[in-house]
Scaffold this active site. Structure first.
Site: not given
Length: 310
Positions: A180, A196, A242
């Site tokens: 993730h 990220h 995003k």
């Protein structure tokens, strides 16, 4: 930018609770101290303008959650240059990059971890455990009685919280903290979750899978500097948008692993938000817990060089 923390905001002393921000959070002094030690010890952090160059371009527009329509306010890629020889020659970056293709992109589809992939996961942990950054993190967590005193015990602890698979609502074990945060995944192929990490962003952008749409800030005057090492971005990944994603830029994999592991283990809350000062960056570190595992973690840039993003 490097290690010049003198230009940033000055955190309040323990006797001065003037560090309370509009969010109601108070500067976490103890956490800021260890994170700055990690920052100074990160000898593998790349140098902006030398090892890589970014082009922040225009401010991104508003995109509603779930929408995949975004105006492109950045005609060029975010990364105009990255010294890939540096990425290949630094052991932790090389071991990290080898992990990025080991995951199924969509949640709802069970992951299968092959023996080779498990070996790659443990090799990455072995490599980063040799670094000053992870050794400092281990010492700090031991001092708080939050992990095993032995390196092997700590190694297994890291594997469990980052690489153990769990379900995000599908029928099988379809996700992990590592996937993730560092790789990115999609919610049934319709919505981007996570992603990220700057290395993954760069590699996906290089292969034309990511289209950078612009920086995200609350006022036009808050355009990031080209040497900022925390950015909030808008981008599309394989046609999905995003609207807001934030990431450290140029830091080593071990720095992010250490920082997020410490924040995760310090809290038992489902969501923790810690206010810290790291070098010149005034940040909120957000960590989501998924039971015993990391659900998500990322930095939110609040201000830099005394310029509040409010």
């Amino acid at each position: 930018m490097g290690g010049g923390g003198g230009r940033g905001l000055v955190p309040p002393t323990d006797g001065d609770r003037g560090g309370r921000m509009a969010s109601g959070l108070v500067m976490n002094q103890d956490l800021s101290k260890i994170l700055n030690e990690l920052w100074k010890a990160d000898e593998h952090r790349l140098v902006p303008g030398v090892d890589y160059k970014i082009s922040v371009q225009g401010k991104a527009g508003y995109v509603a959650a779930g929408s995949n329509n975004a105006r492109d306010c950045a005609r060029r890629p975010l990364f105009s240059y990255v010294n890939e020889d540096r990425l290949r020659s630094i052991k932790s970056f090389a071991a990290f990059t080898a992990l990025l293709d080991n995951y199924e992109m969509s949640t709802g589809i069970a992951e299968v971890v092959t023996p080779e992939e498990m070996a790659e996961n443990f090799h990455f942990l072995d490599v980063i455990l040799e670094t000053k950054v992870m050794q400092l993190a281990h010492q700090y967590l031991v001092s708080k009685n939050l992990t095993s005193t032995s390196e092997q015990g700590f190694r297994q602890h890291l594997y469990d919280i980052w690489f153990q698979l769990y379900s995000r609502g599908g029928r099988g074990r379809d996700s992990s903290g590592f996937e993730h945060v560092f790789v990115g995944e999609t919610k049934r192929g319709k919505e981007i979750m996570g992603l990220h990490n700057w290395v993954q962003f760069y590699l996906q952008e290089k292969h034309n899978h990511i289209d950078y749409k612009g920086f995200v800030a609350r006022r036009d005057k808050n355009k990031p500097d080209e040497d900022d090492q925390v950015l909030t971005l808008q981008f599309s990944w394989k046609e999905m948008v995003k609207p807001v994603g934030s990431s450290f830029i140029g830091v080593s994999p071990e720095f992010e692993f250490a920082l997020y592991t410490i924040c995760f283990l310090l809290s038992t809350a489902k969501v923790s938000r810690e206010l810290v000062m790291v070098d010149e960056f005034h940040l909120q570190i957000v960590v989501y817990r998924h039971g015993k595992y990391i659900g998500s973690s990322y930095p939110v840039l609040l201000s830099n060089n005394n310029t509040p993003l409010e």
